[in-house]
Design a protein around this motif. Sequence first.
Motif, PDB file in Angstrom:
ATOM      1  N   PRO A  63      14.604  -7.227  11.290  1.00 12.49           N
ATOM      2  CA  PRO A  63      14.145  -7.648   9.967  1.00 12.49           C
ATOM      3  C   PRO A  63      12.626  -7.621   9.790  1.00 12.49           C
ATOM      4  CG  PRO A  63      14.626  -9.569  11.316  1.00 12.49           C
ATOM      5  CD  PRO A  63      14.919  -8.368  12.164  1.00 12.49           C
ATOM      6  N   VAL A  64      12.206  -7.305   8.569  1.00 11.85           N
ATOM      7  CA  VAL A  64      10.805  -7.438   8.175  1.00 11.85           C
ATOM      8  C   VAL A  64      10.814  -8.259   6.882  1.00 11.85           C
ATOM      9  CG1 VAL A  64       8.633  -6.248   7.633  1.00 11.85           C
ATOM     10  CG2 VAL A  64      10.337  -5.124   9.089  1.00 11.85           C
ATOM     11  N   CYS A  65       9.972  -9.283   6.823  1.00 11.45           N
ATOM     12  CA  CYS A  65       9.957 -10.184   5.666  1.00 11.45           C
ATOM     13  C   CYS A  65       8.590 -10.178   4.986  1.00 11.45           C
ATOM     14  CB  CYS A  65      10.306 -11.604   6.095  1.00 11.45           C
ATOM     15  SG  CYS A  65      11.865 -11.730   6.976  1.00 11.45           S
ATOM     16  N   GLU A  66       8.577 -10.697   3.734  1.00 10.05           N
ATOM     17  CA  GLU A  66       7.376 -10.755   2.882  1.00 10.05           C
ATOM     18  C   GLU A  66       7.081  -9.382   2.282  1.00 10.05           C
ATOM     19  OE1 GLU A  66       5.690 -13.856   2.138  1.00 10.05           O
ATOM     20  OE2 GLU A  66       7.615 -14.329   3.062  1.00 10.05           O
ATOM     21  N   ILE A  69       4.136  -7.112   3.208  1.00  8.99           N
ATOM     22  CA  ILE A  69       4.204  -6.730   4.623  1.00  8.99           C
ATOM     23  C   ILE A  69       5.268  -5.644   4.790  1.00  8.99           C
ATOM     24  CG2 ILE A  69       4.815  -7.566   6.938  1.00  8.99           C
ATOM     25  CD1 ILE A  69       3.443 -10.240   6.178  1.00  8.99           C
ATOM     26  N   GLN A  72       3.885  -2.297   3.510  1.00 11.71           N
ATOM     27  CA  GLN A  72       2.973  -1.677   4.474  1.00 11.71           C
ATOM     28  C   GLN A  72       3.737  -1.122   5.678  1.00 11.71           C
ATOM     29  OE1 GLN A  72      -1.109  -3.653   4.894  1.00 11.71           O
ATOM     30  NE2 GLN A  72       0.071  -5.289   3.968  1.00 11.71           N
ATOM     31  N   TYR A  73       4.803  -1.826   6.074  1.00  9.19           N
ATOM     32  CA  TYR A  73       5.648  -1.342   7.172  1.00  9.19           C
ATOM     33  C   TYR A  73       6.289  -0.003   6.790  1.00  9.19           C
ATOM     34  CZ  TYR A  73       9.641  -1.028  10.358  1.00  9.19           C
ATOM     35  OH  TYR A  73      10.571  -0.584  11.266  1.00  9.19           O
ATOM     36  N   ASP A  76       3.796   2.650   6.946  1.00  7.38           N
ATOM     37  CA  ASP A  76       3.452   2.994   8.337  1.00  7.38           C
ATOM     38  C   ASP A  76       4.526   3.851   9.002  1.00  7.38           C
ATOM     39  OD1 ASP A  76       1.767  -0.085   9.542  1.00  7.38           O
ATOM     40  OD2 ASP A  76       1.007   1.746   8.615  1.00  7.38           O
ATOM     41  N   PRO A  89     -10.607   3.193   5.232  1.00  6.30           N
ATOM     42  CA  PRO A  89     -10.528   1.748   5.500  1.00  6.30           C
ATOM     43  C   PRO A  89     -11.066   0.865   4.385  1.00  6.30           C
ATOM     44  CG  PRO A  89     -11.253   2.880   7.472  1.00  6.30           C
ATOM     45  CD  PRO A  89     -11.226   3.904   6.395  1.00  6.30           C
ATOM     46  N   ARG A  92      -8.612   0.868   1.596  1.00  2.00           N
ATOM     47  CA  ARG A  92      -7.440   0.095   2.018  1.00  2.00           C
ATOM     48  C   ARG A  92      -7.705  -1.404   1.861  1.00  2.00           C
ATOM     49  NH1 ARG A  92      -3.877   2.933   5.404  1.00  2.00           N
ATOM     50  NH2 ARG A  92      -3.361   1.183   6.760  1.00  2.00           N
ATOM     51  N   ARG A  96      -5.733  -3.974  -0.529  1.00  2.00           N
ATOM     52  CA  ARG A  96      -5.129  -5.200  -0.003  1.00  2.00           C
ATOM     53  C   ARG A  96      -5.661  -6.416  -0.749  1.00  2.00           C
ATOM     54  NH1 ARG A  96      -5.696  -2.880   5.926  1.00  2.00           N
ATOM     55  NH2 ARG A  96      -3.540  -2.234   6.265  1.00  2.00           N
TER      56      ARG A  96
ATOM     57  N   GLU B  76      -9.778  -1.443  11.694  1.00  2.00           N
ATOM     58  CA  GLU B  76      -9.621  -0.041  11.312  1.00  2.00           C
ATOM     59  C   GLU B  76     -10.920   0.756  11.441  1.00  2.00           C
ATOM     60  OE1 GLU B  76      -7.681   0.173   7.476  1.00  2.00           O
ATOM     61  OE2 GLU B  76      -5.957  -0.963   8.219  1.00  2.00           O
ATOM     62  N   TYR B  90       6.477  -1.927  13.812  1.00  2.00           N
ATOM     63  CA  TYR B  90       7.273  -3.151  13.750  1.00  2.00           C
ATOM     64  C   TYR B  90       6.471  -4.338  14.284  1.00  2.00           C
ATOM     65  CZ  TYR B  90      11.050  -6.454  13.620  1.00  2.00           C
ATOM     66  OH  TYR B  90      11.808  -7.553  13.309  1.00  2.00           O
TER      67      TYR B  90
END
Lengths: 219, 219
Positions: A63-66, A69, A72-73, A76, A89, A92, A96, B76, B90
């Motif tokens: 699992p990935v939460c939020e 986030i 971005q996962y 990636d 950067p 970015r 953010r 970064e 992850y």
Amino acid sequence: MADEVVLLDFWPSMFGMRVRIALAEKGIKYEYKEEDLRNKSPLLLEMSPIHKKIPVFIHNGKPVCESLIIVQYIDDVWKDKCPLLPTDPYQRAHSRFWADFVDKKVYEVSRKVWATNGEEKKAGKKEFIEIFKILEGELGDKPYYGGETFGFVDLSLIPFYSWFYAIETLGEFNLEAECPKIVAWAKRCLQKETVAKTLPDQKKVYEFVGQMRKRFGLE
Amino acid sequence: MADEVVLLDFWPSMFGMRVRIALAEKGIKYEYKDEDLRNKSPLLLEMNPIHKKIPVLIHNGKPVCESLIIVQYIDEVWKDRCPLLPIDPYQRAHSRFWADFVDKKVIEVLMKISTTKGEEKEAGKMEFFEIFKILEGELGDKPYFGGETFGFVDLSLIPYYSWFYAIETIGELNIEAECPKIVAWAKKCLQKETVAKTLPDQKKVYEYVEQMRKKFGNG
């Protein structure tokens, strides 16, 4: 082995919509599971034990939460197609910052309009307009917050558009009159198939908000 | 041309400390400017017009705001040395989640303990231990939240250690008795020169907090 992707979500959630848009942008196939937030599934409680909230993104069982986030996962992992964040950067960090501003301010102030009455609502409406004027300032003359293309900040904010009709009606104001650039930007985003297919109908959201208000004793 | 790095900060700020630790980890030379938060400098107001808060990192004249965003920016830009976030997507998402948990939960409960009385304060104390027990659970038997090495989550949390004496004294609680693993972890982090040189003395922080409490009529 093919990726197994599951999204635990709730249809009117702006946070869930962010993830749905990101998945659509990347062309990722996934299983959508609608949660009943008054009766959370064992899967949700297992996958998000800390906050017990949606959206939860489950990738090959992990699992990935939020929402930001998760986005971005996704960016990636599926980095070969349709980048959501800039490569530079500084850009970015700038993206953010503004997505974080949306997170810190927009949900809270929206709640102040749809989940209150009387003086509290009036104050909420004033604050709502102030915050969107700041967002208009950041947009400037750019077609998108990301510049020439739809990006991370656009994705963080556009889901709130599906709540605009509810907020305008309950708040008794016209957002297009107050923040025309924001509405123009939103309509430009809605021309993207990924956004148009993701955002629920504004009237349907308004009905949902009405039900919530009744439940909170506001109607 | 050498990089010009300036940090606008305030010595007891846990958020500022995160950036100072990151800069120290990367061995970056910078100019430190302590702000008087009751009389913010024109530079601060210019560089952070939205939130008007510290810390602000100014890199070759361009500002980056919000501590966790600044730390990721530093990671970064100066990516050739001492990575602060993991490489695996992850693990990165996992680190971001826990740093976000620290951001969402810890400062609020600290404020509750420092600025309230009676039942509200007792509730704050209970919440404080709930939160830190969750953090202990996440730490588990690992030396650091980052695993074998000090990382993003460790960096987000360790600055709060400089406030522990103040919290224990004002809150009349014993953190080591309730959360021994957290205190052991903190002492391990303090063995790192970058952390030891950055964190202010706990008694000095306590004096500062007491001054603030008197000013706001809580002390």
